[in-house]
Motif scaffolding. Sequence first.
Motif, PDB file in Angstrom:
ATOM      1  N   MET A   1       0.836  -1.194   0.000  1.00  0.00           N
ATOM      2  CA  MET A   1       0.000   0.000   0.000  1.00  0.00           C
ATOM      3  C   MET A   1       0.879   1.256   0.000  1.00  0.00           C
TER       4      MET A   1
ATOM      5  N   LYS B   1      -9.076   7.066   4.174  1.00  0.00           N
ATOM      6  CA  LYS B   1      -9.050   5.737   4.796  1.00  0.00           C
ATOM      7  C   LYS B   1      -9.871   5.768   6.076  1.00  0.00           C
TER       8      LYS B   1
ATOM      9  N   ILE C   1     -10.031  -2.014   7.519  1.00  0.00           N
ATOM     10  CA  ILE C   1      -9.663  -0.776   6.834  1.00  0.00           C
ATOM     11  C   ILE C   1     -10.366  -0.718   5.483  1.00  0.00           C
TER      12      ILE C   1
ATOM     13  N   PHE D   1     -11.650   2.099   2.114  1.00  0.00           N
ATOM     14  CA  PHE D   1     -11.287   3.342   1.436  1.00  0.00           C
ATOM     15  C   PHE D   1     -12.500   3.906   0.708  1.00  0.00           C
TER      16      PHE D   1
ATOM     17  N   ILE E   1      -7.168  -2.398  -2.104  1.00  0.00           N
ATOM     18  CA  ILE E   1      -6.316  -1.419  -1.437  1.00  0.00           C
ATOM     19  C   ILE E   1      -5.572  -0.607  -2.487  1.00  0.00           C
TER      20      ILE E   1
ATOM     21  N   SER F   1      -3.605  -1.796  -5.888  1.00  0.00           N
ATOM     22  CA  SER F   1      -4.121  -3.005  -6.523  1.00  0.00           C
ATOM     23  C   SER F   1      -4.848  -2.645  -7.809  1.00  0.00           C
TER      24      SER F   1
ATOM     25  N   PHE G   1      -8.508  -1.589  -7.281  1.00  0.00           N
ATOM     26  CA  PHE G   1      -8.601  -0.253  -6.690  1.00  0.00           C
ATOM     27  C   PHE G   1      -8.374   0.807  -7.768  1.00  0.00           C
TER      28      PHE G   1
END
Length: 368
Positions: free
Chosen positions: A5, A15, A23, A25, A40, A43, A46
């Motif tokens: 990350m 976050k 966690i 986002f 995350i 990725s 994401f």
Amino acid sequence: MSVSMPRKLPLHVVKEVTRHGKIVFYFRIGKGDRIRLPGIPGSKEFKKAYQAALLGQRIAHVETTTIARSLQWLVQQYMESAEWSGLSVATRKQRGLFYRQVIDASGKVDCRAVTKADVQNAMERRKSTPALANNFKKSLSALFKWGLDHSHVSVDPTAGVKRLKTLNTDGFPIWTLEDINNFTKRWPLGTRERLAFELIVASGLRRSDAVRAGRQHLTDDVLKIKTQKTNTQVTVEFSPRVLDLIEQTQTGDFAFIVGKKGLPLTKESFGNWFRDTCRAAGVEKSAHGLRKFSATLAAEAGATSHQLMAQFGWVNVKQAEVYTKGADRALLGKASSRLVEEQIRTKLSPHLVSGEGNMTKNPLKSNG
């Protein structure tokens, strides 16, 4: 393979930790909708969802793959760049809408295959709204210039494409003295309507900044605020009259201009409210026209282009010169007429008084 990350989250991403300790986002621009992002940062899932959110697309409809070197790919690369992050929120929003149109129509097309003719055809399809078409071209130019600088394309297809001619208009009509008189008669000192009017005239703030301006921006009689559109600081000195008006009018804790319940307004709600306020006074004008009136007053009083830029938040001297050139021409015209009058007094007055020069005989009149 695990994805590490990044330490710094992408723009507009926050976050949060759920009550179960997970966690998550979210993507959100200003006070817009909160959009849950999968995975995350870093990725693939994401990144796809983040790009979709930037473009205003529904995440559920995002394709799982993006063709390398496609227009969609180029837009995604640009939107992850430092140059994009440095743009104002308003500029990113406008360009994002144009890029979404491009992706919807031609997202899979190789960005290196786009030609000048393609851009010209796109402009032609938008010729009914020339100003919008020109902004579309400006957005494409920024995209391909960035792509050229980073070796993603070898040619900028927008180069040499001419802007469309727009109607010769001054945009929002400027307020007149009659408008000012009608408004101030309808809305006396102490009303929220009058305070909004006085603040815009005194400061020249855009509505997006006028709704944010509050006591936290005021030190003694000086207001300092960073503009939302250009992210530049403007500095304005309020007169004792304006400061007294603020004290005798209902304001909020962090905003001078508030609604009936004392809560701050968005720029959209303020625009609608102020328009209704103007109509109630018989004024068919807007807050932006009042800002133009303020800029005109400053220019006619002798303010320079850079002084106007410091107060009105313009980053381009051309915008300031719209007002200074007009004021300069008026002032120069008056000065020139005074020079003519001076010449009349010194060179022609003796003749005019004695009648010489204007009492010549009429050649058509016979002596007999």
